[in-house]
Design an enzyme around this catalytic site. Structure first.
Site, PDB file in Angstrom:
ATOM      1  N   SER A  92     -81.212 -79.701  51.865  1.00  0.00           N
ATOM      2  CA  SER A  92     -81.295 -79.227  53.248  1.00  0.00           C
ATOM      3  C   SER A  92     -82.137 -77.980  53.457  1.00  0.00           C
ATOM      4  O   SER A  92     -82.456 -77.630  54.601  1.00  0.00           O
ATOM      5  CB  SER A  92     -79.891 -78.988  53.814  1.00  0.00           C
ATOM      6  OG  SER A  92     -79.284 -80.216  54.133  1.00  0.00           O
ATOM      7  N   LYS A 120     -79.352 -69.796  59.778  1.00  0.00           N
ATOM      8  CA  LYS A 120     -78.820 -71.102  60.158  1.00  0.00           C
ATOM      9  C   LYS A 120     -77.478 -70.922  60.876  1.00  0.00           C
ATOM     10  O   LYS A 120     -76.722 -70.002  60.577  1.00  0.00           O
ATOM     11  CB  LYS A 120     -78.662 -71.948  58.882  1.00  0.00           C
ATOM     12  CG  LYS A 120     -78.329 -73.408  59.084  1.00  0.00           C
ATOM     13  CD  LYS A 120     -78.402 -74.149  57.751  1.00  0.00           C
ATOM     14  CE  LYS A 120     -78.056 -75.615  57.864  1.00  0.00           C
ATOM     15  NZ  LYS A 120     -78.216 -76.334  56.573  1.00  0.00           N
ATOM     16  N   SER A 126     -80.875 -80.312  56.665  1.00  0.00           N
ATOM     17  CA  SER A 126     -80.236 -79.909  57.900  1.00  0.00           C
ATOM     18  C   SER A 126     -80.675 -78.533  58.373  1.00  0.00           C
ATOM     19  O   SER A 126     -80.364 -78.132  59.495  1.00  0.00           O
ATOM     20  CB  SER A 126     -78.717 -79.917  57.735  1.00  0.00           C
ATOM     21  OG  SER A 126     -78.325 -78.972  56.735  1.00  0.00           O
TER      22      SER A 126
END
Lengths: 72, 462
Positions: free
Chosen positions: B181, B81, B157
């Site tokens: 997330s 990420k 996310s």
């Protein structure tokens, strides 16, 4: 009714919007900011969570967890 | 039949590289080619490090030729990420505000451990700006698309991390989870997403959203892959946890906590049906007990207040000096969060103590809890309906800091993926993973590969 001379929080019918205005102005965010209505709407959303957690009955002697520790 | 490289579990790919069946360079080129072919539509990647990945893969192959193995992920291409610090690059966290930041001096601890175990870094993955979302649309790049239906959100996310695994654009990825997330995008994209116990994987070098709620974890094709990456990120060795005693890889006799019907009323029909079918399937094997849903109800508003207050504290200076550089999708919420009084945060933390104790009581009676990961399947893009309840079943477990894994249910009727969450007590990570493996073994859980050509044309024509 007339507006309170003491400002928004002392208005006859204080509202969450007035609270948001007052708090925002203390942090330098002017009402004239075009995004102010959105910020107020978000604040009202956050406040519904605040009210919900104050509805939860907790032993008055219990304080906040100073840090999160799964072993505590 | 031998699976194509991009469909192999990470454990199998690592073994194939170690055995010399395929090279790390070959694996790397496979993923880079797929990224070039498919990521123009999907937008899973924020940045691709093709040349450094090729160089690292060549080093891995040369080492293997000399008889050296770096570790359990030797030569395996992964991605992380965009909020994971990478030595020599600024950590952007999905924001244009960080473009001119100085480069990180060191890798984040989790990434350093993965690289030390031999993993090859393909690139960074798209996310909601500063992880403040559950959709991967609050981004200054193009929104990340769901590989099963490109007119739907990937979840967030860690949306890029989920899409990269689901679409075969990396063998495994790393995500972060504050309110869901990792688990929400894993559910929407039909993969495995694991949020360990709070603090089990160091957060050093991970851009925070909410310090007391943030977790880092693996996103993978199988539970075995999640275990492998978890073990490496936890202590770098992939050695079994000393706590992993008495953990069985079957379901016989375990006590499973399930939700009462009233707690499932907000679920969409496909999610409700899939959850009910899963519980029905395991019923003959386990002991089912209904759990008290109060902790779930209390967690949501309190977790929201803690997240808002901590995120606003982290971003306070930028909210005062350059608020308009935040993405419009998160700006008002963060600015409003900065206005919350201290009493709200303190009360939320008092509720947290109650929730932690409530879960401790639940886990005196059950070994694990099964809940749907999300109330809905992947939502339509640009459609606000359903977004406010995305974290309904994920927030309680991150708020309590306890381990939870989202597993892709194998649906008899097809349709969009549905995730099943298995949660356990604090430090019950290996139990949660073992139950996940058992669910895979009985065929209840499986990661499928979407037909990317079909999902693309469905959007084009639809």
């Amino acid at each position: 009714m007339t507006a309170s001379p003491h400002g928004p929080l002392h208005s006859p019918e204080p509202t969450l919007e007035r609270l948001a205005h007052l708090m925002a102005s203390t942090q330098g965010m002017p009402d004239a900011d075009p995004e102010f209505p959105g910020v107020v709407a978000s604040f009202v959303g956050h406040w519904s969570a605040v009210e919900a957690i104050h509805e939860i009955a907790i032993d008055p002697s219990r304080g906040p967890a100073p840090t999160y520790d799964p072993l505590a | 039949m031998t699976l194509p490289i991009h469909e192999r579990p990470t454990t199998a790919l690592a073994e194939a590289i170690r055995s010399g069946e395929i090279t790390s360079v070959g694996a790397c080129e496979t993923y880079l080619e797929r990224i070039g072919t498919f990521d123009g539509d999907l937008n899973a990647y924020a940045s691709v490090f093709a040349e450094s990945a090729r160089s690292a893969a060549q080093r891995a192959d040369r080492a293997l030729a000399r008889g050296e193995t770096f570790g359990s992920l030797h030569g395996v291409p992964i991605a992380v990420k965009d909020l994971v610090a990478i030595a020599g690059r600024p950590t952007l966290a999905g924001s244009r505000m960080r473009t001119n930041d100085p480069p990180a001096l060191h890798d984040a601890t989790a990434l350093a451990r993965l690289r030390a175990a031999g993993a090859i870094l393909l690139g960074t993955l798209s996310m909601d700006e500063f992880a403040a979302g559950l959709v991967t649309e609050y981004t200054h790049q193009r929104p990340t698309c769901n590989p099963w239906a490109r007119d739907r959100v990937a979840g967030g996310s860690s949306g890029g991390s989920a899409v990269a695994v689901a679409a075969g654009l990396a063998s495994a990825t790393v995500g972060s989870d504050t309110n869901g997330s990792i688990r929400v995008p894993a559910s929407f994209c039909g993969i495995v997403g694991f949020k360990p116990t709070y603090g089990r994987i160091p957060m050093t070098g991970i851009t925070p959203l909410s310090w007391s709620l943030d977790h880092v974890g693996p996103m993978t094709r199988t539970v075995g892959d999640a275990q492998l990456l978890y073990d490496v990120m936890r202590d770098g060795s992939a050695a079994p946890d000393a706590r992993r005693r008495d953990v069985r890889d079957d379901l016989a006799g375990i006590r499973v906590g399930v939700l009462p019907s009233s707690a499932l009323e907000l679920c969409s029909p496909p999610v409700r049906a899939a959850y009910d079918e899963a519980i029905e399937a395991i019923a003959p094997l386990v002991r089912l007990l209904e759990i008290d849903e109060t902790v779930l109800e209390w967690s949501r508003p309190a977790s929201g207040v803690v997240t808002a207050a901590e995120a606003a504290t982290y971003h306070f200076k930028d909210l005062q000096t350059r608020p308009h550089q935040f993405h419009a999708g998160i700006r008002s919420d963060l600015r409003a969060a900065a206005l919350l009084p201290a009493t709200a945060y303190i009360q939320a933390q008092r509720v947290r103590g109650e929730v932690r104790d409530g879960f401790a009581r639940i886990f005196q009676d059950v070994d694990v809890v099964f809940v749907p990961t999300t109330p809905d399947t992947a939502l339509k893009r640009d459609d606000p309906d359903g977004r406010s309840r995305l974290g309904h079943f994920t927030q309680p477990f991150s708020f309590a800091g306890i381990p939870a894994i989202s597993l892709p249910l194998l649906l008899r009727t097809g349709g969009l993926p549905v995730g099943l969450t298995v949660a356990g007590p604090a430090f019950g990570d290996d139990t949660v993973l073992a139950v996940g493996r058992a669910l895979e073994a009985i065929g209840l859980v499986k990661t499928l590969i979407p037909d990317l050509a079909v999902s693309r044309s469905a959007t084009t024509t639809g």
